[in-house]
Enzyme design. Structure first.
Site, short mmCIF file in Angstrom:
data_model
loop_
_atom_site.label_atom_id
_atom_site.label_comp_id
_atom_site.label_asym_id
_atom_site.label_seq_id
_atom_site.Cartn_x
_atom_site.Cartn_y
_atom_site.Cartn_z
CD GLU A 121 51.78 47.55 25.63
OE1 GLU A 121 50.70 47.13 25.21
OE2 GLU A 121 52.35 47.11 26.66
CB ALA B 136 43.99 50.22 36.17
NE ARG C 145 38.27 44.50 34.03
CZ ARG C 145 38.20 43.26 34.49
NH1 ARG C 145 37.05 42.67 34.62
NH2 ARG C 145 39.29 42.60 34.83
N GLY C 146 41.08 47.62 32.41
CA GLY C 146 42.06 47.76 33.48
C GLY C 146 41.69 46.85 34.63
CB ALA D 61 36.40 47.03 27.81
C1 LIG Z 1 46.47 44.99 24.01
C2 LIG Z 1 46.23 45.18 25.48
C3 LIG Z 1 46.51 46.41 26.05
C4 LIG Z 1 46.28 46.63 27.42
N1 LIG Z 1 46.59 47.84 27.96
C5 LIG Z 1 46.37 48.08 29.26
C6 LIG Z 1 46.64 49.35 29.85
O1 LIG Z 1 47.14 50.27 29.19
N2 LIG Z 1 46.37 49.53 31.16
C7 LIG Z 1 45.83 48.54 31.92
O2 LIG Z 1 45.57 48.78 33.12
N3 LIG Z 1 45.56 47.31 31.40
C8 LIG Z 1 45.82 47.06 30.10
N4 LIG Z 1 45.53 45.83 29.57
C9 LIG Z 1 45.05 44.76 30.46
C10 LIG Z 1 43.53 44.78 30.61
O3 LIG Z 1 43.11 45.95 31.27
C11 LIG Z 1 43.14 43.57 31.45
O4 LIG Z 1 43.38 42.39 30.74
C12 LIG Z 1 41.73 43.59 32.00
O5 LIG Z 1 41.62 42.53 32.97
C13 LIG Z 1 40.62 43.34 30.97
O6 LIG Z 1 40.47 44.40 30.15
P1 LIG Z 1 39.44 44.30 28.91
O7 LIG Z 1 39.37 45.64 28.32
O8 LIG Z 1 39.78 43.16 28.06
O9 LIG Z 1 38.10 44.00 29.75
P2 LIG Z 1 36.65 43.53 29.34
O10 LIG Z 1 36.43 43.49 27.89
O11 LIG Z 1 35.72 44.35 30.17
O12 LIG Z 1 36.63 42.02 29.88
C14 LIG Z 1 37.02 41.72 31.20
C15 LIG Z 1 36.41 40.39 31.63
O13 LIG Z 1 34.99 40.54 31.79
C16 LIG Z 1 34.29 39.71 30.90
N5 LIG Z 1 33.20 40.54 30.37
C17 LIG Z 1 33.30 41.51 29.45
N6 LIG Z 1 32.11 42.11 29.25
C18 LIG Z 1 31.24 41.50 30.10
C19 LIG Z 1 29.86 41.67 30.38
N7 LIG Z 1 29.14 42.59 29.72
N8 LIG Z 1 29.29 40.85 31.32
C20 LIG Z 1 30.02 39.92 31.98
N9 LIG Z 1 31.34 39.72 31.75
C21 LIG Z 1 31.94 40.50 30.82
C22 LIG Z 1 35.28 39.27 29.83
O14 LIG Z 1 34.98 37.98 29.33
C23 LIG Z 1 36.58 39.26 30.62
O15 LIG Z 1 36.74 38.08 31.33
C24 LIG Z 1 45.76 45.58 28.22
C25 LIG Z 1 45.48 44.33 27.63
C26 LIG Z 1 45.71 44.14 26.28
C27 LIG Z 1 45.42 42.79 25.67
#
Ligand SMILES: Cc1cc2nc3c(=O)[nH]c(=O)nc-3n(C[C@H](O)[C@H](O)[C@H](O)COP(=O)(O)OP(=O)(O)OC[C@H]3O[C@@H](n4cnc5c(N)ncnc54)[C@H](O)[C@@H]3O)c2cc1C
Length: 292
Positions: free
Chosen positions: A18, A52, A108-109, A127
């Protein structure tokens, strides 16, 4: 090529790195060198983060283009949708499509920690909402993020897996995980995924130790446990010896990766932080043992 196709044909666990876009001219120079050094390791693919709120929009696209067209790498473009409205999402994804990106990791970011940023009123909350928006409109091989120790905002591990399953049901074809320093978290996460009916490849993220400060800061942000064993190992090193810390981190990661490979992971995804020394040490070490 789609990442899922690479896994289907690969005889050994894949190696991937990455990278994030440079934020200054000096960092850009360093990144150039890092890319050359990592390219020499012939990774199966590389990935590029996305700030983000669209903060690295142009930089991410340019870096992807460089890695694809100049260096010949297969690339996963990350996309963090936080704060972006539908038109912005289209603009970014169309620009990725135009340059031939086939793989997208949808996250999500988080809200930017500095400066004033007002999210677009029609921005999407999770997300899974982004997946539902993107899947019907684009043909990317889509992946999502997973958290072996649970996401920091998740009410509990069971709910976190429920939301992960929702992302998979909405079309995620693979998962890349946050790192952990104790593989048991990862293997327990795999069990929870299996029990929830999540059957897509789960690629473990591996974070080498670059400095104690960085390790502490990142771990507190993403909720990774710094194990007693890891703390003790670091405490036993000569104080302030950066070389010794780097070597210790490489050995620690090699041990961790060896166990992950023995556990049957599809590959290893190294969070390089735009540095090359640790990745080289880890991959050379594992290749030396015939594990990659
Ligand atoms: C491999 C990897 C790559 C990443 N790359 C980036 C990047 O390029 N840029 C960046 O800004 N960040 C990045 N991140 C960080 C990420 O954006 C953060 O961890 C963010 O806080 C959560 O993103 P997510 O897509 O997991 O969110 P989600 O899947 O939306 O989850 C976020 C939170 O909400 C909860 N949740 C999910 N869906 C629901 C729902 N329907 N109702 C209620 N609660 C819900 C989940 O349990 C979790 O606690 C990365 C993380 C990882 C592991």
């Amino acid at each position: 090529m789609k990442i899922t196709e690479i896994w289907k044909t690969s005889q050994k666990p894949t190696v991937s790195f990455e990278l994030f876009p440079a934020r200054s001219d000096k960092a850009a120079e360093r990144l150039e060198q890092t890319i050359d050094e990592l390219s020499a390791l012939k990774p199966d693919f590389v990935s590029v983060t996305f700030g983000a709120g669209g903060s690295t929009r142009e930089g991410s696209r340019q870096l992807i283009e460089k890695l694809k067209d100049e260096k010949g790498h297969e690339v996963i473009g990350y996309f963090a949708g936080y704060g972006l409205g539908p038109e912005d999402i289209h603009a970014v994804l169309d620009s990725y499509h135009v340059i031939g990106v086939e793989n997208l990791l949808v996250v999500r970011g988080d809200p930017p920690r500095e400066g004033d940023f007002t999210p677009h009123p029609d921005s999407l909350t999770y997300a899974s909402d982004l997946m539902a928006f993107i899947r019907p409109k684009y043909d990317f091989c889509l992946g999502v993020a997973g958290y072996p120790e649970g996401h920091v905002d998740a009410p509990n591990l069971a709910k976190d897996i429920e939301y992960l399953k929702l992302k998979v049901d909405l079309g995620a074809e693979y998962i890349i995980t946050n790192y952990c320093y104790d593989n048991q978290f990862f293997f327990d996460f795999l069990e929870r995924c299996k029990a929830a009916g999540i059957n897509v490849p789960v690629l473990p993220g591996v974070m080498p130790i670059y400095s104690v400060k960085m390790m502490e800061t990142l771990a507190s942000l993403c909720g990774a446990t710094i194990t007693d064993e890891l703390r003790q190992g670091i405490n036993d090193l000569p104080e302030g010896d950066k070389e010794a810390l780097l070597s210790f981190g490489i050995e620690f990661a090699i041990r961790q990766c060896r166990e992950l490979i023995e556990g049957g992971v599809p590959g290893l995804h190294i969070y390089t932080m735009d540095r090359s020394t640790s990745s080289i040490g880890i991959i050379d070490g594992l290749r030396g043992e015939g594990l990659l």
